[in-house]
Enzyme design. Structure first.
Site, PDB file in Angstrom:
ATOM      1  N   HIS A 203       0.821  -1.213   0.000  1.00 54.97           N
ATOM      2  CA  HIS A 203       0.000   0.000   0.000  1.00 54.97           C
ATOM      3  C   HIS A 203       0.858   1.268   0.000  1.00 54.97           C
ATOM      4  O   HIS A 203       2.049   1.243   0.347  1.00 54.97           O
ATOM      5  CB  HIS A 203      -0.915   0.018   1.225  1.00 54.97           C
ATOM      6  CG  HIS A 203      -0.147  -0.002   2.517  1.00 54.97           C
ATOM      7  ND1 HIS A 203       0.420   1.132   3.069  1.00 54.97           N
ATOM      8  CD2 HIS A 203       0.159  -1.012   3.355  1.00 54.97           C
ATOM      9  CE1 HIS A 203       1.043   0.820   4.187  1.00 54.97           C
ATOM     10  NE2 HIS A 203       0.900  -0.482   4.392  1.00 54.97           N
ATOM     11  N   GLU A 279      -2.190  -7.135   7.670  1.00 52.50           N
ATOM     12  CA  GLU A 279      -0.854  -7.060   8.272  1.00 52.50           C
ATOM     13  C   GLU A 279      -0.840  -7.771   9.627  1.00 52.50           C
ATOM     14  O   GLU A 279      -1.887  -8.029  10.235  1.00 52.50           O
ATOM     15  CB  GLU A 279      -0.448  -5.586   8.426  1.00 52.50           C
ATOM     16  CG  GLU A 279       0.937  -5.344   9.025  1.00 52.50           C
ATOM     17  CD  GLU A 279       2.074  -5.980   8.230  1.00 52.50           C
ATOM     18  OE1 GLU A 279       2.166  -7.220   8.257  1.00 52.50           O
ATOM     19  OE2 GLU A 279       2.874  -5.243   7.614  1.00 52.50           O
TER      20      GLU A 279
END
Length: 398
Positions: A203, A279
């Site tokens: 990202h 994550e």
């Protein structure tokens, strides 16, 4: 002496192809006690694809419980049993990569196959239907919905709890088996057809990125910063120019969804969310810098740096992240065989997919650099081999 498990697996499709799901249960071979369950709604697929996915999930669940175990697979799919036993050829191109993947979970000498009538496979069949019912509601199957304990003939009168796990993921204080890496070999040496390619996009930046603070799935879920939004636009332009992306899958966290939506809008594609791509949960370390963690949690940090099975206080270990990342990988491979898929995710999942493709040890995670909005790529072949094509490419960023 190795433990002995029975894996019962099934899959179904309401339409063939149609909305599909699988179910699998691992039983103790001595007592018949259910030890772990797995079930998943996998979208539109055929019965045979769903049955193979159930087999793979069952084998992975058994591997997670004991990677040295001997496993007897029982299924009511004559096709899967005969093909995996080597008596029938695998002619359909959709089945070949799934059969190859199943063979990588445990050594072939420790797995045997047995056909059973459908009425003897009720547990796995029920799980598959639970998964399809959950998919119809727009949900994924959850272990809490299962009634496995009622199916167990060995359940004690005192109500002994039967262990269930969506993908046989142990509790945080249990040892975790390492997910199977890609087997060694040279996939390009044979004509194995079009590989499935994962383009891995970290990202764009958030406010925490330049400060190098721990930012996982247990923290504030920050949005992209202005710099991160620019990076998302730049990578979208670069991928649009290449014209190879056929699907987009994203972590559920905001910074990934924003990055994925920017790219998908440019490509004219939808974004699919996969929880397995989130994550690491860094627990008590969320929002802290490395120096702050070193000052406040010196012993825990040393343990974390020294072992993939050590977790930050209240968080996840890299071993746990590897398990769910590998399961997400397998689902996406089954859904998008032969296609090029953009996975918008985070540092740890990208590094984990790379190291599993290379068969590298867990400590290799600390030896890779991965910049915000960088691109990496891994190709997966029909024989189970994987090839790292790209790592940490930032040439599209200005």
């Amino acid at each position: 002496m190795s433990r002995r498990f029975i894996v019962e697996a099934d899959g179904g499709s309401r339409g063939n192809p149609g909305p599909a799901g699988y179910g699998a249960v691992v039983l103790d071979a001595e007592t018949g006690e259910p030890l772990a369950e797995a079930a998943e709604y996998i979208g539109t697929a055929t019965n045979n694809v769903a049955e193979y996915r159930g087999l793979i999930a069952g084998l992975r669940a058994a591997h997670a419980l004991d990677p040295e175990a001997a496993v007897r697979v029982r299924m009511d799919s004559k096709l899967v049993v005969e093909q995996m036993s080597g008596r029938w050829k695998i002619k359909h191109p959709d089945m070949r990569p799934l059969a190859a993947e199943a063979k990588t979970v445990l050594p072939s000498g420790r797995v045997t196959y047995e056909w059973i009538p459908r009425e003897q496979n009720k547990h796995a069949d029920r799980l598959a239907n639970e998964a399809m019912d959950a998919g119809k509601r727009g949900e994924q199957w959850q272990p809490s919905r299962s009634t496995a304990a009622l199916d167990s003939p060995s359940r004690s009168a005192a109500g002994e709890r039967t262990a269930t796990a969506a993908a046989a993921v142990p509790e945080k204080d249990e040892p975790l088996a390492e997910p199977a890496p890609a087997p060694l070999g040279y996939a390009a040496a044979a004509d194995l057809g079009t590989p499935t390619t994962f383009v891995l996009l970290r990202h764009g930046e958030t406010a925490l990125t330049p400060e190098k603070r721990f930012s996982g799935s247990g923290g504030s879920d920050p949005e992209l910063s202005p710099a991160g939004r620019r990076q998302a636009e730049q990578v979208a332009a670069a991928l649009a120019a290449r014209g190879t992306i056929q699907a987009v899958v994203s972590s559920p966290l905001r910074r990934c969804r924003e990055t994925a939506e920017t790219v998908a809008a440019r490509l004219g594609l939808d974004v699919r969310i996969d929880e397995g791509l989130r994550e690491t949960d860094f627990g008590a370390w969320e929002g802290l810098s490395f120096a702050e963690v070193r000052e406040r949690y010196p012993e825990e940090l040393d343990a974390w740096l020294g072992s993939a099975k050590a977790a930050p206080p209240g968080g996840e270990s890299f071993a746990q992240v590897a398990r769910r990342t590998a399961l997400a990988r397998d689902k996406i491979l089954a859904r998008h065989a032969g296609r090029t898929v953009l996975l918008v995710t985070h540092v740890t999942p990208v590094k984990t997919l790379v190291r599993l493709a290379l068969g590298a040890p867990p400590e290799s995670l600390f030896r890779m650099e991965l910049s915000a909005a960088s691109l990496s790529a891994v190709a997966y072949y029909a024989d189970g081999n994987a090839s790292l094509r790209l790592l940490n490419d930032t040439g599209h960023l200005r």
